[in-house]
Design a protein around this motif. Structure first.
Motif, short mmCIF file in Angstrom:
data_model
loop_
_atom_site.label_atom_id
_atom_site.label_comp_id
_atom_site.label_asym_id
_atom_site.label_seq_id
_atom_site.Cartn_x
_atom_site.Cartn_y
_atom_site.Cartn_z
N ARG A 32 0.84 -1.19 0.00
CA ARG A 32 0.00 0.00 0.00
C ARG A 32 0.88 1.26 0.00
NH1 ARG A 32 -2.93 -0.97 4.54
NH2 ARG A 32 -4.18 -2.38 3.31
N SER A 33 1.98 1.19 0.70
CA SER A 33 2.91 2.32 0.76
C SER A 33 3.46 2.65 -0.63
CB SER A 33 4.06 2.01 1.72
OG SER A 33 4.96 3.08 1.79
N ALA A 34 3.87 1.64 -1.37
CA ALA A 34 4.41 1.86 -2.72
C ALA A 34 3.35 2.48 -3.63
CB ALA A 34 4.91 0.55 -3.32
N ALA A 35 2.13 2.00 -3.51
CA ALA A 35 1.04 2.56 -4.32
C ALA A 35 0.77 4.01 -3.94
CB ALA A 35 -0.23 1.73 -4.15
N THR A 36 0.78 4.30 -2.65
CA THR A 36 0.53 5.67 -2.18
C THR A 36 1.63 6.61 -2.64
OG1 THR A 36 -0.66 4.80 -0.27
CG2 THR A 36 0.10 7.08 -0.13
N VAL A 37 2.87 6.18 -2.57
CA VAL A 37 3.99 7.00 -3.04
C VAL A 37 3.83 7.30 -4.54
CG1 VAL A 37 6.48 7.01 -3.48
CG2 VAL A 37 5.60 6.31 -1.25
N GLU A 38 3.44 6.31 -5.32
CA GLU A 38 3.25 6.52 -6.75
C GLU A 38 2.10 7.49 -7.02
OE1 GLU A 38 3.83 6.12 -10.94
OE2 GLU A 38 5.08 6.06 -9.14
N LEU A 39 1.01 7.37 -6.28
CA LEU A 39 -0.11 8.30 -6.45
C LEU A 39 0.32 9.73 -6.10
CD1 LEU A 39 -2.96 6.09 -5.04
CD2 LEU A 39 -2.83 7.02 -7.37
N ILE A 40 1.11 9.89 -5.07
CA ILE A 40 1.62 11.22 -4.71
C ILE A 40 2.53 11.74 -5.82
CG2 ILE A 40 3.13 12.49 -3.12
CD1 ILE A 40 2.02 10.56 -0.91
N ARG A 41 3.42 10.89 -6.33
CA ARG A 41 4.32 11.29 -7.42
C ARG A 41 3.52 11.73 -8.64
NH1 ARG A 41 6.27 10.07 -11.92
NH2 ARG A 41 5.12 8.15 -12.17
N LEU A 42 2.51 10.96 -9.00
CA LEU A 42 1.68 11.31 -10.16
C LEU A 42 0.94 12.62 -9.93
CD1 LEU A 42 0.23 7.77 -10.94
CD2 LEU A 42 1.80 9.08 -12.39
N GLY A 43 0.43 12.82 -8.74
CA GLY A 43 -0.27 14.07 -8.42
C GLY A 43 0.65 15.28 -8.49
N LEU A 44 1.85 15.14 -7.96
CA LEU A 44 2.82 16.24 -8.00
C LEU A 44 3.25 16.54 -9.44
CD1 LEU A 44 4.99 15.36 -4.89
CD2 LEU A 44 3.39 17.28 -5.13
N ALA A 45 3.45 15.49 -10.24
CA ALA A 45 3.83 15.68 -11.64
C ALA A 45 2.70 16.41 -12.39
CB ALA A 45 4.13 14.34 -12.31
N SER A 46 1.47 16.06 -12.10
CA SER A 46 0.32 16.71 -12.72
C SER A 46 0.28 18.19 -12.34
CB SER A 46 -0.97 16.01 -12.31
OG SER A 46 -2.09 16.68 -12.83
N MET A 47 0.53 18.48 -11.08
CA MET A 47 0.54 19.87 -10.62
C MET A 47 1.65 20.67 -11.31
SD MET A 47 -0.19 19.41 -6.55
CE MET A 47 0.35 21.06 -6.19
N GLU A 48 2.81 20.05 -11.48
CA GLU A 48 3.93 20.72 -12.16
C GLU A 48 3.57 21.02 -13.62
OE1 GLU A 48 7.28 18.16 -11.55
OE2 GLU A 48 7.39 18.63 -9.41
N GLN A 49 2.92 20.07 -14.29
CA GLN A 49 2.50 20.28 -15.68
C GLN A 49 1.50 21.42 -15.77
OE1 GLN A 49 3.61 18.97 -18.60
NE2 GLN A 49 5.22 18.16 -17.30
N GLU A 50 0.56 21.48 -14.85
CA GLU A 50 -0.43 22.56 -14.84
C GLU A 50 0.25 23.91 -14.61
OE1 GLU A 50 -3.73 22.73 -15.57
OE2 GLU A 50 -3.39 20.70 -16.28
N ALA A 51 1.23 23.94 -13.73
CA ALA A 51 1.96 25.17 -13.46
C ALA A 51 2.71 25.63 -14.70
CB ALA A 51 2.91 24.99 -12.29
N LEU A 52 3.31 24.70 -15.44
CA LEU A 52 4.02 25.05 -16.68
C LEU A 52 3.05 25.61 -17.71
CD1 LEU A 52 6.51 22.08 -17.12
CD2 LEU A 52 7.08 24.46 -16.64
#
Length: 62
Positions: A32-52
């Motif tokens: 569950r931890s690995a899945a949660t880390v990946e979801l956080i990574r994906l969310g942060l990457a999405s936020m960075e793309q939106e900011a760009l």
């Protein structure tokens, strides 16, 4: 198994918990931890793309 990674606890409601579990099983994450880390990574990457996109739009506006 020792790790240098930071640790903390996150509490979620039942609906979010089930969504994390579904993501975990559908994507075959071992924990569950690995899945949660990946979801956080994906969310942060999405936020960075939106900011760009926002910065590009602001630069091209007169």
């Amino acid at each position: 198994m020792a790790t240098d990674k930071a640790r903390y606890t996150v509490s979620v409601d039942e609906d979010m918990f089930q969504k994390i579990e579904t993501f975990r099983y559908e994507n075959r994450y071992p924990t569950r931890s690995a899945a949660t880390v990946e979801l956080i990574r994906l969310g942060l990457a999405s936020m960075e793309q939106e900011a760009l996109k926002t910065r590009k739009t602001e630069k091209s506006s007169p």
